[in-house]
Enzyme design. Sequence first.
Site, mmCIF file in Angstrom:
data_model
loop_
_atom_site.group_PDB
_atom_site.id
_atom_site.type_symbol
_atom_site.label_atom_id
_atom_site.label_comp_id
_atom_site.label_asym_id
_atom_site.label_seq_id
_atom_site.Cartn_x
_atom_site.Cartn_y
_atom_site.Cartn_z
ATOM 1 N N CYS A 15 -3.349 5.251 -2.221
ATOM 2 C CA CYS A 15 -4.057 4.373 -3.138
ATOM 3 C C CYS A 15 -4.146 5.104 -4.458
ATOM 4 O O CYS A 15 -4.651 6.216 -4.505
ATOM 5 C CB CYS A 15 -5.451 4.057 -2.608
ATOM 6 S SG CYS A 15 -6.525 3.310 -3.845
ATOM 7 N N ASP A 42 0.836 -1.207 0.000
ATOM 8 C CA ASP A 42 0.000 0.000 0.000
ATOM 9 C C ASP A 42 0.874 1.261 0.000
ATOM 10 O O ASP A 42 0.538 2.262 -0.628
ATOM 11 C CB ASP A 42 -0.898 0.005 1.247
ATOM 12 C CG ASP A 42 -2.194 0.773 1.043
ATOM 13 O OD1 ASP A 42 -2.364 1.378 -0.032
ATOM 14 O OD2 ASP A 42 -3.031 0.777 1.962
HETATM 15 ZN ZN ZN Z 1 -4.974 1.329 2.093
#
Ligand code: ZN
Length: 294
Positions: free
Chosen positions: A236, A11
């Site tokens: 993201c 991430d």
């Molecule tokens: Zn995340």
Amino acid sequence: MIEICEVGPRDGIQNEAKFVPTETKVALIEKLIDSGIRYIEAVSFVNPKVVPQMADAEALLTKLPVRDDIKYAGLILSRSGLERALKTDIGHLHVATTTSDSFNLKNVKRTVADATEELTKVAADGVSDDRKVIGVLGTAFGCPFEGEVPVERVLKVAESFLKAGSRGITLADTTGMANPNQVSEVVGSFRKAFGEDLDLSLHFHNTRGLGLANVLAGYQAGVKRFDSSIAGLGGCPFAPKAVGNVCTEDMVNMFHGMGDATGTDLEQLVETAKWMEQNMGRSLDGMLMKAGIA
Ligand code: ZN
């Protein structure tokens, strides 16, 4: 004991503009392991054209230390992602969908119901192949396009994943919209619906500065596993302005300060965060590495 799932290599790095070489990712993961981290979301099996940072998933996995006490997970967003994952040795699959129709339609051009139908089959096939599957529910605390996401909908998606054999659920605040009261309520609803034994973990972003407050609310509601990202890397590519996961070493500092063990070495985590900051060539969000351990 608090369990940390370190998501920095996935991430965190996937939102970086500068490509992070495979060797740097391997070195980061080795340093995290040396710091006591035992659960690492290392890769994502997504379309390399969409997320170029994760294009080296298979190559990366072949270079990681193999140890019985280390769990590596890969993020799966589709059937094709599962097919790639099943050709590797990865033991843990984090099968993810969002719980907001607008978010889903924008990013993967299908409704939550359609995505859930496909991804629960994906989860079941992962389980049949002896992989440990966790269902990850994004936008579980709100959606940037439609606002509130009703908890009933999140529960329904979770139920489908659990029926498909997922051993646990991660609730993800994809764009940093949760607040502590809401976290307590949602965790309470999950406990009520699925029982106290449900393996539940939480994934927060620090987008609006509430990351650690939300972790604490989750902890006080009984959650023992949290996703976090070394040095506060993260974001993201599909979520506007979703920057920074909760920072691993800042979170560890909080838990250790409260007398809760995490199995990690805080000093080594801070060193790892500083090392990563040097590698990225810019200031990262982690606070403890700037302030020092008290
Ligand atoms: Zn995340």
